[in-house]
Motif scaffolding. Structure first.
Motif, PDB file in Angstrom:
ATOM      1  N   GLY A   1       0.814  -1.216   0.000  1.00 60.71           N
ATOM      2  CA  GLY A   1       0.000   0.000   0.000  1.00 60.71           C
ATOM      3  C   GLY A   1       0.844   1.261   0.000  1.00 60.71           C
ATOM      4  O   GLY A   1       0.610   2.187  -0.790  1.00 60.71           O
ATOM      5  N   ILE A   2       1.851   1.294   0.885  1.00 56.07           N
ATOM      6  CA  ILE A   2       2.716   2.484   0.949  1.00 56.07           C
ATOM      7  C   ILE A   2       3.487   2.653  -0.355  1.00 56.07           C
ATOM      8  O   ILE A   2       3.603   3.759  -0.886  1.00 56.07           O
ATOM      9  N   GLY A   3       4.006   1.541  -0.874  1.00 56.66           N
ATOM     10  CA  GLY A   3       4.775   1.624  -2.114  1.00 56.66           C
ATOM     11  C   GLY A   3       3.942   2.110  -3.279  1.00 56.66           C
ATOM     12  O   GLY A   3       4.397   2.951  -4.073  1.00 56.66           O
ATOM     13  N   LEU A   4       2.704   1.610  -3.396  1.00 61.34           N
ATOM     14  CA  LEU A   4       1.849   2.037  -4.499  1.00 61.34           C
ATOM     15  C   LEU A   4       1.485   3.512  -4.389  1.00 61.34           C
ATOM     16  O   LEU A   4       1.412   4.225  -5.394  1.00 61.34           O
ATOM     17  N   VAL A   5       1.246   3.979  -3.155  1.00 67.87           N
ATOM     18  CA  VAL A   5       0.924   5.401  -2.961  1.00 67.87           C
ATOM     19  C   VAL A   5       2.105   6.268  -3.371  1.00 67.87           C
ATOM     20  O   VAL A   5       1.955   7.268  -4.094  1.00 67.87           O
ATOM     21  N   LEU A   6       3.305   5.901  -2.898  1.00 67.93           N
ATOM     22  CA  LEU A   6       4.494   6.681  -3.256  1.00 67.93           C
ATOM     23  C   LEU A   6       4.740   6.645  -4.752  1.00 67.93           C
ATOM     24  O   LEU A   6       5.120   7.662  -5.365  1.00 67.93           O
ATOM     25  N   LEU A   7       4.535   5.480  -5.366  1.00 68.21           N
ATOM     26  CA  LEU A   7       4.745   5.356  -6.808  1.00 68.21           C
ATOM     27  C   LEU A   7       3.773   6.236  -7.588  1.00 68.21           C
ATOM     28  O   LEU A   7       4.155   6.921  -8.539  1.00 68.21           O
ATOM     29  N   ALA A   8       2.495   6.230  -7.162  1.00 63.87           N
ATOM     30  CA  ALA A   8       1.496   7.034  -7.857  1.00 63.87           C
ATOM     31  C   ALA A   8       1.756   8.530  -7.693  1.00 63.87           C
ATOM     32  O   ALA A   8       1.757   9.297  -8.667  1.00 63.87           O
ATOM     33  N   VAL A   9       1.999   8.947  -6.445  1.00 61.40           N
ATOM     34  CA  VAL A   9       2.238  10.375  -6.186  1.00 61.40           C
ATOM     35  C   VAL A   9       3.523  10.831  -6.884  1.00 61.40           C
ATOM     36  O   VAL A   9       3.566  11.893  -7.523  1.00 61.40           O
ATOM     37  N   GLY A  10       4.586  10.042  -6.749  1.00 62.57           N
ATOM     38  CA  GLY A  10       5.852  10.416  -7.369  1.00 62.57           C
ATOM     39  C   GLY A  10       5.767  10.478  -8.879  1.00 62.57           C
ATOM     40  O   GLY A  10       6.297  11.407  -9.501  1.00 62.57           O
ATOM     41  N   SER A  11       5.072   9.514  -9.490  1.00 61.48           N
ATOM     42  CA  SER A  11       4.942   9.521 -10.952  1.00 61.48           C
ATOM     43  C   SER A  11       4.164  10.737 -11.427  1.00 61.48           C
ATOM     44  O   SER A  11       4.495  11.343 -12.455  1.00 61.48           O
ATOM     45  N   ALA A  12       3.117  11.114 -10.647  1.00 60.85           N
ATOM     46  CA  ALA A  12       2.341  12.300 -11.017  1.00 60.85           C
ATOM     47  C   ALA A  12       3.199  13.559 -10.946  1.00 60.85           C
ATOM     48  O   ALA A  12       3.178  14.398 -11.862  1.00 60.85           O
ATOM     49  N   LEU A  13       3.955  13.709  -9.863  1.00 63.92           N
ATOM     50  CA  LEU A  13       4.825  14.884  -9.731  1.00 63.92           C
ATOM     51  C   LEU A  13       5.892  14.903 -10.821  1.00 63.92           C
ATOM     52  O   LEU A  13       6.196  15.967 -11.382  1.00 63.92           O
ATOM     53  N   LEU A  14       6.456  13.734 -11.115  1.00 62.84           N
ATOM     54  CA  LEU A  14       7.482  13.656 -12.161  1.00 62.84           C
ATOM     55  C   LEU A  14       6.901  14.045 -13.513  1.00 62.84           C
ATOM     56  O   LEU A  14       7.531  14.774 -14.291  1.00 62.84           O
ATOM     57  N   GLY A  15       5.704  13.584 -13.807  1.00 58.48           N
ATOM     58  CA  GLY A  15       5.066  13.938 -15.071  1.00 58.48           C
ATOM     59  C   GLY A  15       4.751  15.420 -15.165  1.00 58.48           C
ATOM     60  O   GLY A  15       4.971  16.058 -16.193  1.00 58.48           O
ATOM     61  N   ILE A  16       4.239  15.993 -14.050  1.00 54.59           N
ATOM     62  CA  ILE A  16       3.930  17.424 -14.040  1.00 54.59           C
ATOM     63  C   ILE A  16       5.210  18.241 -14.217  1.00 54.59           C
ATOM     64  O   ILE A  16       5.243  19.225 -14.970  1.00 54.59           O
ATOM     65  N   GLY A  17       6.271  17.836 -13.518  1.00 55.76           N
ATOM     66  CA  GLY A  17       7.539  18.557 -13.638  1.00 55.76           C
ATOM     67  C   GLY A  17       8.089  18.503 -15.046  1.00 55.76           C
ATOM     68  O   GLY A  17       8.643  19.494 -15.550  1.00 55.76           O
ATOM     69  N   ALA A  18       7.936  17.357 -15.716  1.00 55.63           N
ATOM     70  CA  ALA A  18       8.426  17.238 -17.097  1.00 55.63           C
ATOM     71  C   ALA A  18       7.599  18.086 -18.052  1.00 55.63           C
ATOM     72  O   ALA A  18       8.141  18.748 -18.945  1.00 55.63           O
ATOM     73  N   VAL A  19       6.280  18.089 -17.866  1.00 52.71           N
ATOM     74  CA  VAL A  19       5.414  18.879 -18.754  1.00 52.71           C
ATOM     75  C   VAL A  19       5.664  20.368 -18.563  1.00 52.71           C
ATOM     76  O   VAL A  19       5.728  21.140 -19.520  1.00 52.71           O
ATOM     77  N   ARG A  20       5.827  20.788 -17.305  1.00 58.91           N
ATOM     78  CA  ARG A  20       6.025  22.216 -17.008  1.00 58.91           C
ATOM     79  C   ARG A  20       7.500  22.631 -17.082  1.00 58.91           C
ATOM     80  O   ARG A  20       7.805  23.794 -16.871  1.00 58.91           O
TER      81      ARG A  20
END
Length: 838
Positions: A407-426
């Motif tokens: 559960g913790i790993g999936l949450v971190l993976l989801a949140v981190g991937s979202a931030l990484l994607g936003i940072g790349a787009v912006r």
């Protein structure tokens, strides 16, 4: 139990070599990073503050304060008359040029001081100027331009709203070169205050006022008195030299030390990998002594005593290895600083070993070793003595611990991937960086859930190798938790190495696109200006220079650009150069941008539709074609220049012809760096007169290659530590499967097949970890480059396939090498002895 722990360390010292080495490297890395940080600040203080290190107080004007008062002679008199002030140095500064060879040389002109103590540089030869017609020159400038006592310099300065100031100054002294990074590389001249004032703008004022406090006077009392006397002047600061130096260093670094931040990130990686290896290593050590620990329990030792015994062993190892790591770091950085001090440009390098760096290294190493040993220590005492050989429970998805980790790993993976994607787009690295970290931690936390399955799937490749191959695939995932922990250490190192390689390749490609748009040609050589229109002030390029440039290795084409006329834009005149369209096509990176008969090619940002170009005989109005490069020279065709009759003859500062060069394809980085010096020597110009995309690309690639080499080396340490963990995992596997291995031997498995089985296990673990790391690293490298450079240019992923394959191959070979000792140990055990083992 303390005696038991000491005895174990003494009798089994060889067993602790791997863990000691891991701790030593990690602690040494951390300590060296902190020492580099303090030493770089000390070195900057030595260089930046060198101009006023002998002063007690420094008075400066705050350039960021609106309507700040100007320091002038009246201010200097006020300071000199303040009680407690012994001597002052009212430092003046102006910027001038002096004629040399082909053109003018930009220089800084400062004033001498009546106080030898406050004068910022040392007199090496001769005496300081006593009259307004004399000048002192720094040693580097004298060597570069063959100046000596008695040489005459023609000094010129262009002043606003006034005629240019000129003078002939005779060299009377050679002085040391300032280490101040603000002026380093710029010729430094010194003359009398009156001479400097002639070449300075009237409203410039003094640069600073240095103060020497009289004997017996307190610095703080004099400072307070000066602040009161100068209270009516806005934006005037009275500081100590150290305060001024700290402020300037902070302005250089933006209040942050980027180098230290980067190195601390690598140190954290090394510490994390080290913690995993220490934990695995102690698991091996505990497993090797399971019978011994169980026997201690049988004769009355409590669980807490057994646990403390293992922790004390870790504490001893931590203290010894951490101390060795700190000493190694001090020796390494100290040796580097000593070498730098022998170099002419780095004599100000200073070693500074702060107490924080020593304490932080020792405490971190000891705590890391002890904390990493807690899980093995608990494992050694968590079961009854007679059940000590039973394997520990695996962390699977079906268990409570497995579900929590998932559960913790999936949450971190989801949140981190979202931030990484936003940072790349912006194109925002500040958002992408924590996103990458969180997503990577999430991957590692979920590793126990998918790494064993991945290893088992890949293990099917080994099935054609017969029984050893099939057994290797099964045994590699027999203990999923330990296999995942071991592969995680290797995944960290390979991911970061691959990320740097992919990021460097992507950045290199993107920067090449940026440089192509910024610079129109590979190399441009500036001919300077004929100062004052004198014939002997500068020598223009000729066809002979074109031949000399073509003779330089690496130069493919050379084109001479003579001045063809003069144009006017926004109230200012500028030179227009002429080139034949066929010649332009040879050197311009965009061959479609060539001047035609009725056009003028202009740099980026020009909004005019037409421009009038004036020549010696006539003028012509030409259509403007705007390039995408801000460094494009205004160009017209040679036919147009001929119709104008050449440049007008009424320009007192006539620009000289320029030269454009193209370089051969595929030149290495070192060749590009050397090309600048080679071209400058062939054309008898200064290095700074040679520029262009090839020069900038060489400089960028040199920095990228050095950083990549250093980073790969640093992360390679983590990979080596991780491979020690692979070897330890196999060692533990051999211990747990002693009876099984002996039974296989008894059933006909040869020693070679047994060694092959263990080698395949190691290759499977290392190969899967390297494959995962390569995929993750390539993704992170591309997204990181997109986040950093996306706002400047289009970032297309560029994968260095050969380097990635090399990383994978090295990981497989290293995994194979890590299996040698465990396999040798397993093969040497006879079947009878192994079957008799408990």
């Amino acid at each position: 139990m303390l005696q038991v722990a000491l005895a174990q360390v003494r009798l089994n010292a060889r067993r602790f070599i791997a863990v000691s080495l891991a701790v030593l490297i990690a602690v040494g890395f951390l300590t060296a990073t902190l020492i580099i940080n303090s030493s770089s600040k000390a070195s900057l203080t030595q260089s930046v503050g060198g101009a006023y290190r002998n002063a007690d107080l420094l008075i400066t004007r705050d350039m960021y304060v609106d309507d700040a008062a100007v320091l002038d002679e009246d201010t200097a008199v006020l300071v000199r008359d303040t009680p407690g002030v012994d001597e002052i140095y009212a430092a003046q500064q102006s910027f001038v040029t002096f004629s040399q060879d082909r053109g003018s040389v930009f220089a800084q002109l400062g004033n001498t001081s009546d106080s030898a103590e406050l004068f910022p540089v040392e007199v090496l030869q001769g005496t300081l100027p006593a009259s307004d017609s004399e000048v002192a020159v720094d040693r580097d400038t004298a060597e570069r331009y063959d100046l000596m006592e008695g040489s005459v310099l023609g000094i010129t300065a262009s002043l606003a709203d006034a005629a240019p100031a000129t003078a002939q100054l005779t060299v009377r002294a050679l002085v040391s070169t300032s280490d101040d990074p603000q002026v380093r590389g710029t010729p430094q001249l010194y003359s009398t205050g009156a001479t400097v004032a002639r070449f300075a703008e009237p409203e410039a004022g003094l640069r600073s006022i240095q103060v020497a406090v009289a004997d017996g006077a307190a610095v703080e009392d004099v400072r307070t008195a000066l602040q009161e006397d100068l209270s009516g002047l806005a934006g005037i600061d009275v500081r100590t030299p150290q305060e001024q130096t700290d402020d300037m260093v902070a302005s250089f670094t933006g209040g942050n030390n980027i180098l230290t931040t980067i190195l601390m990130a690598f140190a954290a990686v090394a510490l994390l990998v080290c913690a995993l290896v220490v934990s695995n290593t102690f698991s091996v050590l505990v497993a090797q002594r399971t019978r011994e620990l169980a026997l201690l329990r049988c004769i009355g030792a409590a669980r807490s005593q057994i646990r403390r015994s293992v922790i004390v062993e870790a504490l001893i190892i931590g203290i010894v290895a951490s101390a060795a790591g700190v000493l190694a770091a001090v020796g390494l950085v100290g040796g580097t600083i000593a070498y730098l001090r022998t170099l002419p440009d780095s004599g100000f390098a200073t070693l500074s070993v702060s107490p924080l760096s020593v304490v932080a290294g020792l405490v971190t190493g000891i705590l890391l070793t002890v904390l990493a040993s807690l899980v093995p220590a608990r494992a050694a005492t968590a079961v009854a003595p007679l059940a000590a050989l039973r394997p520990a429970e695996d962390v699977r998805a079906g268990t409570r611990r497995g579900r929590v980790r998932l559960g913790i790993g999936l949450v971190l993976l989801a949140v981190g991937s979202a931030l990484l994607g936003i940072g790349a787009v912006r194109s925002d690295l500040i958002i992408a960086l924590p996103g990458g970290i969180l997503s990577f931690v999430g991957v590692l936390m979920c590793a126990t859930l998918f790494v064993p399955s991945l290893v088992r799937t890949v293990g099917r490749i080994a099935a054609p190798l017969g029984v050893p191959g099939k057994l290797a695939a099964v045994n590699a995932v027999r203990n999923p938790q330990r296999t995942s922990a071991t592969s995680a250490a290797l995944v960290i190192g390979v991911t970061l190495v691959t990320m740097m390689m992919t990021g460097a390749a992507t950045v290199r490609t993107s920067l090449d696109d940026v440089l192509t748009a910024e610079y129109p040609v590979d190399i441009a050589v500036s001919g300077g200006t004929a100062v004052g229109g004198t014939a002997d002030a500068a020598s223009p390029f000729t066809s002979a220079d074109v031949e000399a440039a073509l003779a330089v290795d690496g130069v493919q084409e050379a084109v001479l650009l003579p001045v063809g006329g003069v144009a006017q834009l926004h109230g200012g005149p500028f030179a227009v150069y002429a080139v034949d369209p066929s010649d332009a096509a040879k050197v311009l990176r965009d061959s479609s941008l060539v001047p035609e008969g009725n056009t003028i090619l202009m740099p980026e940002g020009i909004d005019a539709k037409t421009l009038t170009v004036r020549g010696a005989d006539s003028s012509v109005e030409l259509d403007v074609v705007v390039s995408e490069s801000s460094n494009m020279l205004p160009l017209i065709s040679t036919s147009t220049a001929e119709s104008l009759g050449g440049p007008p003859l009424d320009d007192p500062n006539q620009p000289l012809p320029q030269m454009w060069l193209s370089v051969a394809e595929g030149l290495a980085t070192n060749a590009l760096i050397d090309l600048r010096t080679d071209v400058a020597e062939a054309l008898d110009v200064d290095d700074y007169a040679v520029s262009g995309s090839a020069i900038e690309r060489g400089a960028f690639e040199q920095v990228i290659n050095v950083l990549l080499m250093v980073v790969t080396g640093l992360l390679g340490v983590a990979v080596v530590i991780a491979l020690v963990g692979v070897a330890n995992t196999l060692s533990l596997s051999v211990l747990e499967r002693t009876r099984e291995s002996s039974l296989l031997r008894a059933l006909g498995l040869t020693r070679g097949q047994l060694r092959g089985m263990l080698a395949l296990e190691a290759v499977l673990i290392a190969g899967v970890a390297a494959l995962m790391g390569s995929v993750l690293g390539s993704l992170y490298g591309w997204l990181g480059a997109q986040s950093a450079l996306g706002s400047f240019t289009t970032v297309a992923p560029s994968l260095p396939w050969l380097q990635l394959l090399a990383v994978l191959g090295v990981a497989l070979l290293a995994g194979l090498a890590a299996s040698v000792l465990p396999a040798r140990r397993a093969a040497r055990l006879s079947p009878v002895a192994g079957l008799a083992a408990d």
